[in-house]
Design a protein around this motif. Structure first.
Motif, PDB file in Angstrom:
ATOM      1  N   GLN A 182       0.861  -1.272   0.234  1.00  0.00           N
ATOM      2  CA  GLN A 182      -0.069  -0.023   0.054  1.00  0.00           C
ATOM      3  C   GLN A 182       0.749   1.343  -0.052  1.00  0.00           C
ATOM      4  OE1 GLN A 182      -1.940  -1.176   3.857  1.00  0.00           O
ATOM      5  NE2 GLN A 182      -1.294   0.841   4.576  1.00  0.00           N
ATOM      6  N   HIS A 183       0.357   2.357  -0.306  1.00  0.00           N
ATOM      7  CA  HIS A 183       1.016   3.779  -0.320  1.00  0.00           C
ATOM      8  C   HIS A 183       1.057   4.457   0.914  1.00  0.00           C
ATOM      9  CE1 HIS A 183       2.041   3.358  -4.829  1.00  0.00           C
ATOM     10  NE2 HIS A 183       0.963   2.584  -4.696  1.00  0.00           N
ATOM     11  N   GLU A 184       2.180   4.814   1.288  1.00  0.00           N
ATOM     12  CA  GLU A 184       2.112   5.664   2.701  1.00  0.00           C
ATOM     13  C   GLU A 184       3.077   6.697   2.488  1.00  0.00           C
ATOM     14  OE1 GLU A 184       0.435   5.903   5.102  1.00  0.00           O
ATOM     15  OE2 GLU A 184      -0.744   4.079   5.543  1.00  0.00           O
ATOM     16  N   ARG A 225       1.946  -3.434   5.134  1.00  0.00           N
ATOM     17  CA  ARG A 225       1.665  -3.372   6.531  1.00  0.00           C
ATOM     18  C   ARG A 225       1.018  -4.938   6.795  1.00  0.00           C
ATOM     19  NH1 ARG A 225      -1.021   1.968   8.161  1.00  0.00           N
ATOM     20  NH2 ARG A 225       1.320   2.388   7.347  1.00  0.00           N
ATOM     21  N   ARG A 254      -3.162  -3.458  10.184  1.00  0.00           N
ATOM     22  CA  ARG A 254      -4.445  -3.534   8.955  1.00  0.00           C
ATOM     23  C   ARG A 254      -5.765  -4.011   9.524  1.00  0.00           C
ATOM     24  NH1 ARG A 254      -2.112  -5.349   4.627  1.00  0.00           N
ATOM     25  NH2 ARG A 254      -4.049  -5.977   3.528  1.00  0.00           N
ATOM     26  N   ASP A 289       5.409  -2.251   9.430  1.00  0.00           N
ATOM     27  CA  ASP A 289       5.624  -1.992   8.043  1.00  0.00           C
ATOM     28  C   ASP A 289       7.014  -2.432   7.634  1.00  0.00           C
ATOM     29  OD1 ASP A 289       3.131  -0.734   7.904  1.00  0.00           O
ATOM     30  OD2 ASP A 289       3.859   1.211   7.731  1.00  0.00           O
ATOM     31  N   PHE A 301       9.140   9.818   4.096  1.00  0.00           N
ATOM     32  CA  PHE A 301       8.171  10.261   5.221  1.00  0.00           C
ATOM     33  C   PHE A 301       8.615  11.698   5.798  1.00  0.00           C
ATOM     34  CE2 PHE A 301       8.566   5.609   4.781  1.00  0.00           C
ATOM     35  CZ  PHE A 301       7.335   5.246   4.740  1.00  0.00           C
TER      36      PHE A 301
END
Ligand code: FJE
Ligand code: FE
Length: 325
Positions: A56-58, A66, A70, A83, A93
């Motif tokens: 997933q995108h973060e 993750r 989740r 993660d 980040f």
């Protein structure tokens, strides 16, 4: 004794291999090396849940798998998130706050530079660990420090109500200083806790075990875990059999939640190395209210935290004019 029962149970399933029955020296050696693997626990923990950590995108253009945090596994007291991240410049980040827990960043490949609002700055490289206790407040950036994909694991560990507002602190463990142990083809890097008689110097406010195992083909390991703790495995590479010898194997990018018991057995029956982390900790048993990077016990404390962050107070004073470079 239950320990010896389990050992005999394993021996029955895996009798020492001898090519010739007459080769009594080999036989004795094999038996000894098996009991060398001494299973120091009574009740093996079994895998109760297996979760695939999908991509997933973060952050800003980063991708993470993750595992904990989740919908299938929101929380495994005291763990809030795991993660498996990969960031390539210019992704990362950028400036963001934390309050009420610890973040543990373990680099698997490449480097990450960290900068915070109190002037701390540092780069961790492959094999290094940054153990950050956010406590009452940190604002920081975590950005890739090399070309291409910079990879690692980030674990969020909750703090008990009495520790949530402590002064922030850092513990940095350089790869060369991380103690290792090895036994019969099973190698372990001891980030926190104890394995094979070797202890990590990291101080964990919430009692935690964090072990990075690499098992050669045909190696096995039997690791004690305190009975009252929650624990899980995250498979980094390869394929392994976890819990009991006849269970199906688990592959990379899966979280394996462990059931009750006082130890974990793992077998590598594949022809490639198996690498996984074993993470366990003492549950805090308190209510958890999470709002993104703030983790407190009540809604009122979250409201207070949002206000503190907004007005740069109660731990966020330094935020007023700070921006990462
Ligand atoms: C965060 C979104 C985020 N996983 N793995 C929201 F992405 C983050 C965050 C991270 C993070 C950082 C690193 Cl270096 C590795 C991560 C999430 O910073 F804190 C919030 N609240
Ligand atoms: Fe962060």
């Amino acid at each position: 004794m239950r320990a010896s029962f389990y050992r005999n149970f394993l021996k029955r399933l895996y009798p020492p291999t001898t090519t010739k029955a007459s080769n009594s020296i080999h036989r004795i050696r094999n038996i000894m090396s098996e009991s060398d693997q001494s299973i120091g626990f009574d009740t093996p923990r079994l895998v109760t849940k297996k979760i695939l950590a999908k991509l997933q995108h973060e952050g800003d253009g980063a991708v993470v798998r993750r595992g904990i945090g989740r919908s299938e596994q929101k929380f495994l007291d005291p763990f809030l998130m795991l993660d498996d991240f990969s960031v390539s410049p210019p992704a990362g980040f950028p400036d963001h706050p934390h309050r009420g827990f610890e973040t543990v960043t373990y680099m698997l490949q490449g480097s990450i530079t960290h900068q915070d609002f109190a002037g701390h700055k540092g780069t961790i490289h492959t094999g290094d660990v940054q153990w950050m206790t956010a406590g009452r407040g940190i604002i920081h950036s975590e950005m890739p420090a090399g070309e291409g994909a910079q990879k690692g694991l980030q674990l969020w560990i909750n703090l008990s109500s009495q520790d949530k507002m402590i002064e922030p602190r850092y513990q940095e463990l350089l790869s060369d200083d991380i103690k290792r142990a090895e036994k019969d083809g099973a190698e372990v890097r001891i980030i926190a806790g104890e394995s094979m008689g070797v202890r990590s110097p990291v101080y964990t406010r919430t009692p935690t075990m964090y072990l990075d195992f690499t098992l050669k083909p045909r190696a096995q390991v039997h690791q004690n875990i305190p009975e009252s703790w929650n624990g899980f495995v995250y498979v980094i590479e390869g394929e392994g059999v976890f819990g009991k010898p006849n269970s199906s194997s688990s592959t990379a990018h899966h979280v394996l939640v462990l059931g009750p018991g006082d130890g974990l057995s793992v077998w590598n029956r594949s022809s490639k190395p198996l690498r996984f982390v074993l993470i366990a900790g003492q549950p805090i048993n308190e209510p958890v209210v999470q709002y993104g990077p703030f983790v407190m016990n009540t809604e009122a404390e979250i409201d207070q935290t949002i206000e503190d962050y907004h007005y740069s107070k109660n731990g966020f004073e330094m935020a007023k004019y700070w921006r990462s470079q």
